[in-house]
Design a protein around this motif. Structure first.
Motif, short mmCIF file in Angstrom:
data_model
loop_
_atom_site.label_atom_id
_atom_site.label_comp_id
_atom_site.label_asym_id
_atom_site.label_seq_id
_atom_site.Cartn_x
_atom_site.Cartn_y
_atom_site.Cartn_z
N GLY A 111 42.35 35.30 42.08
CA GLY A 111 43.18 34.81 40.99
C GLY A 111 43.34 35.84 39.89
O GLY A 111 44.43 35.98 39.30
N VAL A 112 42.29 36.59 39.60
CA VAL A 112 42.35 37.65 38.59
C VAL A 112 43.36 38.72 39.02
O VAL A 112 44.17 39.18 38.20
N GLY A 116 46.83 39.70 37.06
CA GLY A 116 47.11 41.07 36.65
C GLY A 116 48.43 41.57 37.20
O GLY A 116 49.20 42.24 36.49
N ALA A 117 48.72 41.24 38.46
CA ALA A 117 50.00 41.66 39.06
C ALA A 117 51.17 41.01 38.33
O ALA A 117 52.18 41.67 38.06
N GLY A 118 51.01 39.73 38.00
CA GLY A 118 52.07 39.04 37.26
C GLY A 118 52.31 39.67 35.90
O GLY A 118 53.47 39.86 35.47
N PRO A 240 49.02 30.21 33.63
CA PRO A 240 49.01 30.13 32.17
C PRO A 240 48.33 31.32 31.50
O PRO A 240 48.69 31.70 30.38
N VAL A 241 47.35 31.91 32.17
CA VAL A 241 46.65 33.06 31.61
C VAL A 241 47.63 34.21 31.37
O VAL A 241 47.55 34.91 30.35
N ALA A 278 45.03 47.26 34.86
CA ALA A 278 43.58 47.24 34.65
C ALA A 278 42.96 45.94 35.17
O ALA A 278 41.88 45.95 35.75
N THR A 279 43.66 44.84 34.99
CA THR A 279 43.18 43.54 35.46
C THR A 279 43.18 43.48 36.98
O THR A 279 42.24 42.95 37.60
N VAL A 280 44.23 44.02 37.60
CA VAL A 280 44.28 44.09 39.07
C VAL A 280 43.11 44.90 39.60
O VAL A 280 42.42 44.49 40.56
#
Length: 451
Positions: A111-112, A116-118, A240-241, A278-280
């Motif tokens: 999910g993280v 990140g991709a979104g 939503p994040v 960075a999140t990906v």
């Protein structure tokens, strides 16, 4: 400045910042001073960044590693124009905890990665077409509602930790509150970190800290990396994040722009792409999702040093610390009572940040569209409504966010078609309450066009 933003000019004599001046992103102080400021940035992000992996059961050292890597990646992608530290985002806490119950840590990491991709995709669109469409999609009433419900949705988690050790939790919370008003400058801004340290000492005295894992850990070693798994069921939890991170990131870029006097609108898309990348990266390796950090923006405001050189130091220092498993396990020893006290403050702060968005943008709650949008979204989020469709499970945060968007845009479209809402969306500045009431009453008495 080079394409990587690593060629800094010396600010003045490099030893001080004269009154009324700031050290710009492309400047630096002497290296000893720059290193000191950079290490201060790591201390500033400590309390908040580490609470996310501790609360969600993720490895703190791994999160610290990807926090440092993410910060360096952010500086490269933004070409050194946006001074910012990427720490753990609190917006990820609720979806990570919810997805872990169904799919474990690998599913949460998936999910993280998706979030990140979104975010990176949205950043690319913003860089190409500008951020105006985001403001139209998510006006302040919608953004504020989503931010508020994410924080308030976590209230039960804070209570559970608080109940585990009430005495320690009360002392932790009281310390955070007192430090924030007793001290000025950087110490006051680090109230959460100070509160956690005091609460930890209390927990030690009460025998609530377990050091068995820390004693067994090595002094030097690699962080614990994990790979993600991808499940359709987590999509609704993490969408939503993305919306929150967009609003948060753009807000921070605008804050830095205002403080440095530099127009950074041209790199707002790059900042979103960098945060997303960075999140990906963090999700693929076992770290928490990242975001630009208000704590570090506070440090810049206090020191007047906006040099990206200091953030290179901070990122490298964070990476070095992450290669000590013993240090990571020490962070993980923070007991439930301390988390309960800190989380009570933190989750409430997230909720109030949503209210702050409404206040700053003068959202008018006499307007039934605004009132309904906020009212329904908050109740759905706080009560944690759940809707399951096959493998997909939508919880309070996803449903509340969707409700905010659908209700606002749906009611706005109907109201415009019918001419049925006379109240403005924002408060009328400069008029006393009595005058505003008179104008509103006159507007209501005026004939409305009907179709």
């Amino acid at each position: 400045m080079s394409m990587l933003g690593t060629k800094w000019k010396l600010h003045g004599n490099g030893k001080s910042v004269r009154p009324g001046e700031v050290v710009a992103p492309g400047e630096r102080l002497t290296w000893p001073l720059t290193i000191g400021v950079g290490m201060q940035h790591v201390v500033a992000m400590f309390g908040a960044t580490f609470l996310v992996p501790i609360i969600t059961g993720m490895p703190p050292a791994t999160t610290l590693f990807f926090s440092g890597i993410g910060t360096l990646l952010f500086l490269v992608i933004t070409q050194g124009r946006v001074p910012s530290y990427l720490g753990s985002s609190f917006a990820f806490i609720a979806p990570i905890m919810a997805s872990q119950q169904q799919f474990g840590i690998p599913g949460a990491l998936g999910g993280v990665v998706l979030a990140g991709a979104g975010l990176a995709i949205i950043g690319a669109v913003v860089q190409k077409f500008g951020a105006g469409w985001i403001n139209r999609l998510m006006p302040p009433i919608v953004t504020g509602a989503i931010v508020a419900l994410i924080g308030l949705n976590l209230a039960p988690a804070a209570k559970n930790n608080f109940d585990a050790a009430p005495v320690t939790a009360v002392i932790t919370l009281a310390t955070i509150i007192l430090v924030s008003v007793l001290f000025k400058g950087i110490l006051g801004r680090l109230s959460i970190l100070v509160g956690v340290l005091v609460g930890y000492l209390v927990a030690m005295l009460r025998g609530e800290v377990d050091y068995s894992k820390m004693d067994a850990a090595a002094w030097v070693g690699l962080p614990h990396f994990q790979t993600p798994e991808f499940h359709l069921g987590v999509v609704g939890l993490f969408i939503p994040v993305v919306l929150v991170l967009v609003a948060e990131n753009i807000g921070h870029v605008k804050s830095v722009s205002a403080m440095t006097g530099q127009n950074l609108d041209g790199v707002s898309g790059r900042a979103l792409m960098a945060d997303g990348a960075a999140t990906v990266l963090a999700g693929f390796g076992g770290g928490s999702g990242t975001t630009t950090y208000a704590e570090n923006i506070g440090v810049m405001a206090a020191t007047k040093v906006y040099s990206t050189a200091a953030y290179w130091v901070a990122g490298i220092f964070a990476i070095i610390l992450s290669f000590s498993p013993k240090f990571g396990e020490l962070i993980a020893t923070v007991p439930s009572g301390v988390l309960g006290g800190a989380a009570t403050m933190l989750y409430g702060m997230i909720g109030i940040l949503g209210v702050k968005i409404w206040v700053q943008n003068k959202v008018n709650f006499s307007n039934p569209v605004n009132l309904t949008t906020a009212a329904v979204a908050l109740i759905i989020g706080i009560a944690d409504y759940t809707w399951t469709i096959g493998e997909l499970t939508f919880t309070g945060i996803a449903l509340g966010s969707a409700a905010a968007l659908v209700i606002y845009h749906g009611m706005t479209a109907i109201a415009k078609a019918r001419g049925s809402v006379a109240e403005p969306e924002t408060e009328q500045a400069g008029l006393p309450p009595a005058a505003k009431a008179a104008i509103s009453a006159a507007a209501k008495r005026s004939p409305k066009k009907r179709r």
